[in-house]
Design an enzyme around this catalytic site. Sequence first.
Site, short mmCIF file in Angstrom:
data_model
loop_
_atom_site.label_atom_id
_atom_site.label_comp_id
_atom_site.label_asym_id
_atom_site.label_seq_id
_atom_site.Cartn_x
_atom_site.Cartn_y
_atom_site.Cartn_z
N HIS A 142 6.30 -4.99 1.16
CA HIS A 142 5.23 -5.50 2.03
C HIS A 142 5.10 -7.02 1.89
O HIS A 142 5.04 -7.73 2.90
CB HIS A 142 3.90 -4.83 1.66
N GLU A 210 -2.94 2.42 1.61
CA GLU A 210 -3.06 2.11 0.19
C GLU A 210 -3.59 3.31 -0.59
O GLU A 210 -4.09 4.28 -0.02
CB GLU A 210 -4.04 0.93 -0.03
N THR A 358 -1.09 -2.85 0.27
CA THR A 358 -0.32 -2.06 1.24
C THR A 358 0.95 -1.51 0.60
O THR A 358 1.69 -2.23 -0.06
CB THR A 358 0.04 -2.93 2.45
#
Length: 427
Positions: A142, A210, A358
């Site tokens: 990410h 998440e 994330t």
Amino acid sequence: MPITANDITRKSWLEVPENSDFPIQNIPFGVFLTRDHVVTIGTRIGDYAIDLGALQQLNYFEGIELTDDMFMQDTLNDFISDGKKTWRLVRNRIAEIFDANNPKLRDNKKDCDIVIFNMDDVEMQLPVLIGDYTDFYSSKEHATNVGVMFRDPENALLPNWLHIPVGYHGRSSSIVPSGVPVHRPMGQTLPPGETSPVFGPSRLVDFELETAFITTDANVMGENIPVHEAEDYIFGMVLLNDWSARDIQKWEYVPLGPFLAKNFASSISPWIITMDALEPFRTKGPKQNPNPLPYLQQKGKHAFDINLEASIAPENGEPTVVSRSNFKYMYWTMSQQLAHHTSNGCRVNSGDMMGSGTISGPTPESFGSMLELTWGGKNPIKVSDGTERKFINDNDTVIMKGFCENENIRIGFGEVSTKLLPPFARK
């Protein structure tokens, strides 16, 4: 003390549907409101909610040292403060009570009517009073994707990223449980090609796939938690949708990082899955190179194999799965995050929440945000009603699910489901 609640041969006298997230080996903890408007701490087996406050009043926890009102509260904070030994004793006892071979509660219809509810008849609440919330940025994939989009692709990761679990302090007042809708935020943005900002609704509202962990009282101010002890202070995990307004974020985040683009809403699943329940799903995380500094070094299996998915359901359509990822991809572990968080002596309390950041995997379908999935809006995704999405539209519902599974057992998180409403209008 053995974790007898994890016995894979155990069956419950409560019916558990096939492939349920909540077999008797799970025993999560949450808070719910009954039809009689009583708030209580509870657990779940199959599609049944179990009132732990009533169980305690009926003396089913006899022999375990608990305060008289431990489960008759509206948050889990006090229970979490009691520490790992108490968590394990209580969870093991619940497994015994609902074991198919134990008639004590099973054959007592009067007690059953007081203790057991259908999930459809309860309303889940926020499980803890969250005093402080920290969000990390611990997925290498990410961080790399965002760095490529917003900075020089040759230097996608900032120099500190491979040395510390980067994080920021969020806003606990805006954390809500699954089912509570959130509003599109207003804010300042800088339109493309302009030199002056404008104020209005965010046009680029995004989800972030998440997880988060909930802590117990970990230290006193000034004390650090060694990385090899950190897991002892983690009660359990939830799913987290850390909503983001990408256009607000782009304008405001330099030089101090996320602010109004991130603190307007964060949604969590209502059942906390204990670390004891997740024990069978330990795995090794990615190799860390360069080797972290000594205070962050650890050996063994400190990652967890948790399958994750995110879906978008338009107002009149079925959910479309847009992302499938896994928690095991995370570069920095929860124990490293907690050790780093307290390395300067920062105090961590019962009910504090730490977001993973994330969770993106190595393939495009495993990216954990619309920013990555559509590559900043360049590659729209088609949803079930035939319309396309670059980011999240008003009245879309974002649904996140998570579960662990091996040849013996499935342990799930349920879901966090949240509808995005238009901007709040004052009457």
